[in-house]
Design a protein around this motif. Structure first.
Motif, PDB file in Angstrom:
ATOM      1  N   LEU A 169       0.806  -1.226   0.000  1.00 51.85           N
ATOM      2  CA  LEU A 169       0.000   0.000   0.000  1.00 51.85           C
ATOM      3  C   LEU A 169       0.840   1.278   0.000  1.00 51.85           C
ATOM      4  CD1 LEU A 169      -2.906   1.125   0.026  1.00 51.85           C
ATOM      5  CD2 LEU A 169      -2.787   1.091   2.518  1.00 51.85           C
ATOM      6  N   ASP A 170       1.839   1.350   0.888  1.00 54.45           N
ATOM      7  CA  ASP A 170       2.621   2.586   0.983  1.00 54.45           C
ATOM      8  C   ASP A 170       3.342   2.898  -0.319  1.00 54.45           C
ATOM      9  OD1 ASP A 170       1.872   3.224   3.507  1.00 54.45           O
ATOM     10  OD2 ASP A 170       3.551   2.198   4.482  1.00 54.45           O
ATOM     11  N   SER A 171       3.868   1.866  -0.954  1.00 59.37           N
ATOM     12  CA  SER A 171       4.621   2.150  -2.179  1.00 59.37           C
ATOM     13  C   SER A 171       3.672   2.484  -3.327  1.00 59.37           C
ATOM     14  CB  SER A 171       5.606   1.017  -2.493  1.00 59.37           C
ATOM     15  OG  SER A 171       5.081   0.135  -3.406  1.00 59.37           O
ATOM     16  N   ALA A 172       2.486   1.876  -3.343  1.00 60.57           N
ATOM     17  CA  ALA A 172       1.497   2.247  -4.370  1.00 60.57           C
ATOM     18  C   ALA A 172       1.073   3.697  -4.169  1.00 60.57           C
ATOM     19  CB  ALA A 172       0.287   1.321  -4.305  1.00 60.57           C
ATOM     20  N   TYR A 173       0.878   4.088  -2.911  1.00 59.10           N
ATOM     21  CA  TYR A 173       0.471   5.475  -2.645  1.00 59.10           C
ATOM     22  C   TYR A 173       1.563   6.442  -3.075  1.00 59.10           C
ATOM     23  CZ  TYR A 173      -0.742   9.845  -0.599  1.00 59.10           C
ATOM     24  OH  TYR A 173      -1.009  11.182  -0.461  1.00 59.10           O
ATOM     25  N   GLU A 174       2.799   6.081  -2.792  1.00 57.19           N
ATOM     26  CA  GLU A 174       3.917   6.954  -3.167  1.00 57.19           C
ATOM     27  C   GLU A 174       3.943   7.185  -4.675  1.00 57.19           C
ATOM     28  OE1 GLU A 174       8.158   6.009  -2.213  1.00 57.19           O
ATOM     29  OE2 GLU A 174       7.276   5.888  -0.200  1.00 57.19           O
ATOM     30  N   THR A 175       3.723   6.103  -5.424  1.00 59.98           N
ATOM     31  CA  THR A 175       3.719   6.224  -6.882  1.00 59.98           C
ATOM     32  C   THR A 175       2.554   7.101  -7.339  1.00 59.98           C
ATOM     33  OG1 THR A 175       4.667   4.022  -7.015  1.00 59.98           O
ATOM     34  CG2 THR A 175       3.762   4.911  -9.047  1.00 59.98           C
ATOM     35  N   LEU A 176       1.401   6.896  -6.747  1.00 64.05           N
ATOM     36  CA  LEU A 176       0.237   7.700  -7.107  1.00 64.05           C
ATOM     37  C   LEU A 176       0.495   9.179  -6.807  1.00 64.05           C
ATOM     38  CD1 LEU A 176      -2.683   7.661  -8.127  1.00 64.05           C
ATOM     39  CD2 LEU A 176      -3.433   7.172  -5.797  1.00 64.05           C
TER      40      LEU A 176
END
Ligand code: ADP
Ligand code: 5GP
Length: 197
Positions: A169-176
């Protein structure tokens, strides 16, 4: 004043659209486009915050009156994005997030070409099923319908500007968040007064 960004997030039910959307609102100040739907509210859902829960008749009336930016029939229920609040937010310079299905996403691309579109994928179909079960908001029959639809929805992926796998989740959010930052500098949204002639 610069216009707000219209950000469309689509992807299979249970992939994490709502989870990521909430974080963009909390951390990046996005407003959420509250849709109208004819489906029944889930236990934790709040009228006017998650959705406007309306009858089939009311939905048909609004659609006929041109009150929606787009509509779609998803998992046997009607969904629609109210046009007036979306327009008001963008014109007032507020960033607006639309969590809508790919049929609706395609309609927005036609009407609002500068909209930023992101297609969210699960790491695997097994993980998607797992997330839907863990959320615990649908019956087994509804879960199966959503999984079946998910595989067809992915056909729309090439029409989206960005694709993002929601694994961790955290890395997906960072990319978004990085996509949002880059898109803030897209020339389509850059219209400062002093450059106008
Ligand atoms: P959607 O809005 O796309 O239907 P949700 O945001 O409701 O999906 O997420 C579905 C479930 O999966 C929720 O229980 C959520 O907490 C969980 N979830 C979301 N993102 C992740 C992730 N990266 N890893 C594990 N679970 C996740
Ligand atoms: P849910 O019932 O799980 O909240 O949403 C089911 C699907 O409908 C999701 O893919 C969600 O993105 C989509 N959806 C929610 N609101 C709208 C809307 O206003 N328009 C369209 N086209 N899809 C929507």
């Amino acid at each position: 004043m610069e216009q707000g960004m219209m950000l469309v997030i689509s992807g299979p039910s249970g992939v994490g659209k709502g989870t990521l959307a909430k974080r963009l609102m909390e951390e990046k100040g996005f407003a959420f486009s509250v849709s109208c739907t004819t489906r029944a509210p889930r236990p934790m859902e709040v009228e006017g915050k998650d959705y406007y829960f309306i009858t089939e008749e009311e939905f048909a009336r609004k659609e006929k009156a041109g009150e929606f930016l787009e509509t779609a029939l998803v998992h046997k229920h009607h969904y629609g994005t109210p046009l007036a609040p979306a327009r008001e937010a963008i014109v007032a310079g507020r960033d607006l997030l639309l969590d809508i299905d790919p049929q609706g996403g395609m309609l927005v691309m036609q009407k609002v070409p500068e909209a930023v579109t992101v297609f969210l994928l699960p790491p695997s179909w097994e993980e998607l099923e797992e997330r839907l079960r863990r959320r615990g908001t649908e019956s087994e029959e509804q879960i199966q319908r959503r999984l079946h639809n998910a595989k067809r929805e992915v056909d729309y992926l090439p029409h989206y500007r960005y694709v993002l796998v929601n694994d961790e989740l955290d890395s997906a959010y960072e990319t978004l968040a990085a996509i949002v930052t880059a898109e803030k500098h897209n020339t389509v949204r850059y219209r400062p007064e002093f450059l106008k002639r």
